[in-house]
Design a protein around this motif. Sequence first.
Motif, PDB file in Angstrom:
ATOM      1  N   VAL A 266      61.008  19.660  56.644  1.00 38.99           N
ATOM      2  CA  VAL A 266      62.294  20.197  56.212  1.00 38.99           C
ATOM      3  C   VAL A 266      62.672  19.705  54.820  1.00 38.99           C
ATOM      4  CG1 VAL A 266      64.790  20.177  56.677  1.00 38.99           C
ATOM      5  CG2 VAL A 266      63.167  20.521  58.552  1.00 38.99           C
ATOM      6  N   VAL A 267      62.534  18.379  54.569  1.00 39.73           N
ATOM      7  CA  VAL A 267      62.975  17.841  53.275  1.00 39.73           C
ATOM      8  C   VAL A 267      62.034  18.252  52.144  1.00 39.73           C
ATOM      9  CG1 VAL A 267      64.148  15.871  54.319  1.00 39.73           C
ATOM     10  CG2 VAL A 267      61.747  15.643  53.614  1.00 39.73           C
ATOM     11  N   ASN A 268      60.827  18.717  52.488  1.00 44.51           N
ATOM     12  CA  ASN A 268      59.900  19.164  51.446  1.00 44.51           C
ATOM     13  C   ASN A 268      59.859  20.679  51.284  1.00 44.51           C
ATOM     14  OD1 ASN A 268      58.045  16.822  50.258  1.00 44.51           O
ATOM     15  ND2 ASN A 268      58.439  16.321  52.399  1.00 44.51           N
ATOM     16  N   TYR A 269      60.027  21.422  52.399  1.00 39.47           N
ATOM     17  CA  TYR A 269      59.865  22.884  52.337  1.00 39.47           C
ATOM     18  C   TYR A 269      61.046  23.659  52.914  1.00 39.47           C
ATOM     19  CZ  TYR A 269      55.111  21.119  51.860  1.00 39.47           C
ATOM     20  OH  TYR A 269      54.013  20.418  51.465  1.00 39.47           O
ATOM     21  N   ASN A 270      62.060  22.961  53.408  1.00 37.21           N
ATOM     22  CA  ASN A 270      63.227  23.567  54.036  1.00 37.21           C
ATOM     23  C   ASN A 270      62.884  24.051  55.462  1.00 37.21           C
ATOM     24  OD1 ASN A 270      65.883  24.643  54.366  1.00 37.21           O
ATOM     25  ND2 ASN A 270      65.948  25.087  52.180  1.00 37.21           N
ATOM     26  N   PHE A 271      63.918  24.550  56.161  1.00 40.36           N
ATOM     27  CA  PHE A 271      63.721  25.030  57.526  1.00 40.36           C
ATOM     28  C   PHE A 271      62.906  26.321  57.502  1.00 40.36           C
ATOM     29  CE2 PHE A 271      67.537  22.434  57.882  1.00 40.36           C
ATOM     30  CZ  PHE A 271      67.324  21.750  59.070  1.00 40.36           C
ATOM     31  N   PRO A 272      62.035  26.523  58.491  1.00 44.11           N
ATOM     32  CA  PRO A 272      61.280  27.782  58.558  1.00 44.11           C
ATOM     33  C   PRO A 272      62.220  28.977  58.732  1.00 44.11           C
ATOM     34  CG  PRO A 272      60.347  26.117  60.043  1.00 44.11           C
ATOM     35  CD  PRO A 272      61.661  25.581  59.563  1.00 44.11           C
ATOM     36  N   ILE A 273      61.801  30.112  58.196  1.00 44.74           N
ATOM     37  CA  ILE A 273      62.618  31.323  58.273  1.00 44.74           C
ATOM     38  C   ILE A 273      62.892  31.715  59.718  1.00 44.74           C
ATOM     39  CG2 ILE A 273      62.710  33.778  57.703  1.00 44.74           C
ATOM     40  CD1 ILE A 273      63.127  31.947  55.318  1.00 44.74           C
ATOM     41  N   TRP A 274      61.850  31.605  60.578  1.00 44.04           N
ATOM     42  CA  TRP A 274      62.035  32.006  61.972  1.00 44.04           C
ATOM     43  C   TRP A 274      63.066  31.131  62.674  1.00 44.04           C
ATOM     44  CZ3 TRP A 274      61.047  28.062  65.290  1.00 44.04           C
ATOM     45  CH2 TRP A 274      60.159  27.053  64.875  1.00 44.04           C
ATOM     46  N   PHE A 275      63.143  29.852  62.294  1.00 41.75           N
ATOM     47  CA  PHE A 275      64.138  28.967  62.895  1.00 41.75           C
ATOM     48  C   PHE A 275      65.546  29.372  62.466  1.00 41.75           C
ATOM     49  CE2 PHE A 275      66.840  25.205  62.868  1.00 41.75           C
ATOM     50  CZ  PHE A 275      66.615  24.677  64.134  1.00 41.75           C
ATOM     51  N   LEU A 276      65.706  29.691  61.193  1.00 38.61           N
ATOM     52  CA  LEU A 276      67.016  30.094  60.682  1.00 38.61           C
ATOM     53  C   LEU A 276      67.458  31.434  61.258  1.00 38.61           C
ATOM     54  CD1 LEU A 276      66.563  29.134  56.899  1.00 38.61           C
ATOM     55  CD2 LEU A 276      67.738  27.819  58.680  1.00 38.61           C
ATOM     56  N   ASN A 277      66.495  32.343  61.500  1.00 40.16           N
ATOM     57  CA  ASN A 277      66.839  33.681  61.992  1.00 40.16           C
ATOM     58  C   ASN A 277      67.137  33.710  63.484  1.00 40.16           C
ATOM     59  OD1 ASN A 277      66.573  34.767  59.445  1.00 40.16           O
ATOM     60  ND2 ASN A 277      64.438  35.374  59.742  1.00 40.16           N
ATOM     61  N   TYR A 278      66.403  32.898  64.269  1.00 40.34           N
ATOM     62  CA  TYR A 278      66.492  33.044  65.721  1.00 40.34           C
ATOM     63  C   TYR A 278      67.161  31.864  66.432  1.00 40.34           C
ATOM     64  CZ  TYR A 278      63.184  36.834  64.985  1.00 40.34           C
ATOM     65  OH  TYR A 278      62.580  37.987  64.568  1.00 40.34           O
ATOM     66  N   PHE A 279      67.333  30.740  65.749  1.00 37.81           N
ATOM     67  CA  PHE A 279      67.901  29.583  66.435  1.00 37.81           C
ATOM     68  C   PHE A 279      69.217  29.123  65.807  1.00 37.81           C
ATOM     69  CE2 PHE A 279      63.483  29.503  67.688  1.00 37.81           C
ATOM     70  CZ  PHE A 279      63.560  29.188  69.037  1.00 37.81           C
ATOM     71  N   LEU A 280      69.148  28.633  64.596  1.00 44.09           N
ATOM     72  CA  LEU A 280      70.352  28.072  63.996  1.00 44.09           C
ATOM     73  C   LEU A 280      70.297  28.239  62.480  1.00 44.09           C
ATOM     74  CD1 LEU A 280      72.961  26.481  64.645  1.00 44.09           C
ATOM     75  CD2 LEU A 280      71.658  24.377  64.254  1.00 44.09           C
ATOM     76  N   ALA A 281      71.313  28.867  61.920  1.00 42.48           N
ATOM     77  CA  ALA A 281      71.390  29.056  60.482  1.00 42.48           C
ATOM     78  C   ALA A 281      71.981  27.802  59.833  1.00 42.48           C
ATOM     79  CB  ALA A 281      72.229  30.275  60.144  1.00 42.48           C
ATOM     80  N   ILE A 282      71.129  27.075  59.137  1.00 44.84           N
ATOM     81  CA  ILE A 282      71.555  25.824  58.507  1.00 44.84           C
ATOM     82  C   ILE A 282      71.357  25.950  57.001  1.00 44.84           C
ATOM     83  CG2 ILE A 282      71.150  23.341  58.338  1.00 44.84           C
ATOM     84  CD1 ILE A 282      70.102  23.387  61.167  1.00 44.84           C
ATOM     85  N   SER A 283      72.391  25.619  56.268  1.00 41.94           N
ATOM     86  CA  SER A 283      72.299  25.658  54.812  1.00 41.94           C
ATOM     87  C   SER A 283      71.793  24.312  54.304  1.00 41.94           C
ATOM     88  CB  SER A 283      73.669  25.973  54.206  1.00 41.94           C
ATOM     89  OG  SER A 283      73.597  25.967  52.796  1.00 41.94           O
ATOM     90  N   TYR A 284      70.593  24.320  53.732  1.00 40.66           N
ATOM     91  CA  TYR A 284      70.006  23.084  53.220  1.00 40.66           C
ATOM     92  C   TYR A 284      69.223  23.394  51.955  1.00 40.66           C
ATOM     93  CZ  TYR A 284      67.146  18.887  52.807  1.00 40.66           C
ATOM     94  OH  TYR A 284      66.536  17.750  52.339  1.00 40.66           O
ATOM     95  N   THR A 285      69.376  22.542  50.963  1.00 45.21           N
ATOM     96  CA  THR A 285      68.660  22.702  49.699  1.00 45.21           C
ATOM     97  C   THR A 285      67.692  21.545  49.520  1.00 45.21           C
ATOM     98  OG1 THR A 285      70.570  23.814  48.694  1.00 45.21           O
ATOM     99  CG2 THR A 285      68.892  22.920  47.200  1.00 45.21           C
ATOM    100  N   VAL A 286      66.436  21.880  49.313  1.00 44.78           N
ATOM    101  CA  VAL A 286      65.417  20.861  49.075  1.00 44.78           C
ATOM    102  C   VAL A 286      65.623  20.269  47.684  1.00 44.78           C
ATOM    103  CG1 VAL A 286      62.954  20.414  48.796  1.00 44.78           C
ATOM    104  CG2 VAL A 286      63.750  21.951  50.597  1.00 44.78           C
ATOM    105  N   VAL A 287      65.759  18.963  47.623  1.00 47.45           N
ATOM    106  CA  VAL A 287      65.915  18.263  46.350  1.00 47.45           C
ATOM    107  C   VAL A 287      64.611  17.520  46.068  1.00 47.45           C
ATOM    108  CG1 VAL A 287      67.233  16.572  45.044  1.00 47.45           C
ATOM    109  CG2 VAL A 287      68.388  18.008  46.747  1.00 47.45           C
TER     110      VAL A 287
END
Length: 327
Positions: A266-287
């Motif tokens: 997550v901290v390197n590539y962010n949440f997977p698209i399928w996780f955001l679409n089907y489970f939980l929409a989380i706003s996170y920016t990789v720094v």
Amino acid sequence: MERGGSVDRAAERGTRWAHRLAWGLWAVTFPLIWMGGFVTTYNAGMAVPDWPNTYGYNLFLYPIESWLKTWDIFLEHSHRLIASAAGFVSIALMVILWRTGSALLRRLGVLVFILVCVQGIIGGLRVLGQELLLANLHGCIAPLFFALVTGVIVVTGRATAGPDQSRGLAQCSLFCSRTAWRFLLVMIIYTQIVIGAQLRHLPPTLSPQWAFFWTIVHLIFAGLIGVALGIVWWRERREHPSKLVWLKILGGIYAVQLTLGLFTWVVNYNFPIWFLNYFLAISYTVVHGGAAQALVTTAHTATGSLLLAAGVAGWLTAGLNSNPQNM
């Protein structure tokens, strides 16, 4: 007889001191692995371009104000200082084992010294040559050295338990049917660490397909660790609870490692698209290069080494306990 007894007592005292030194080396090596992980995560390995000096200064005489002023230099120079401490303790451990230990302990002491020298030389050549292959080797030897030090702790601890335990070390059954699965588990853990080191040092020109390939292999071996751990637990589930301690420790570290692996993604590539679409929409920016990325990624690397060390401790403990003289 009196002289022989005094010799035995001197050897026992020496082994006790070696056991303490081995714990001291362990306490130095684990922070060293953390610092090495931070150096890799922040790409600070080239912050000090010369070796074994630091910007022309003797390693131990580099000005403190210069050391603390720049973050990258602080990381790399601190890494070198802790590594030097590990080298000095390794020399002391080898000397005391050579003077007072059995043949097995002498060989272990020499092996510790050789491996710490090899690791230091590879680290230095990595700085001078800037080769990714050397960085990979450096990342693979560090957990191997940590596991070796853990093994020395186990063996010297058994040697201090009494003359009968000490004499039984040479006849311990490390590769019997009872310990074969534990040894296989150690090999799988180390293979997964090697693959992880490959992922940490991918050439920038490598195609995305190769990066995906190494990621999949890394995940496969992570699953194999769980399978092997489950098999060992199933085979030994009827043992006395005290004999399953290391398996419980391994299981706990493995759970932490899996969790850190997910957060590392997550901290390197962010949440997977399928996780955001089907489970939980989380706003996170990789720094990139941020504190969260550095801490989580390094913790994942260090916990992998801890998992290997626990696996080696469990394997050796089971082998020592399987010796009829130790039962």
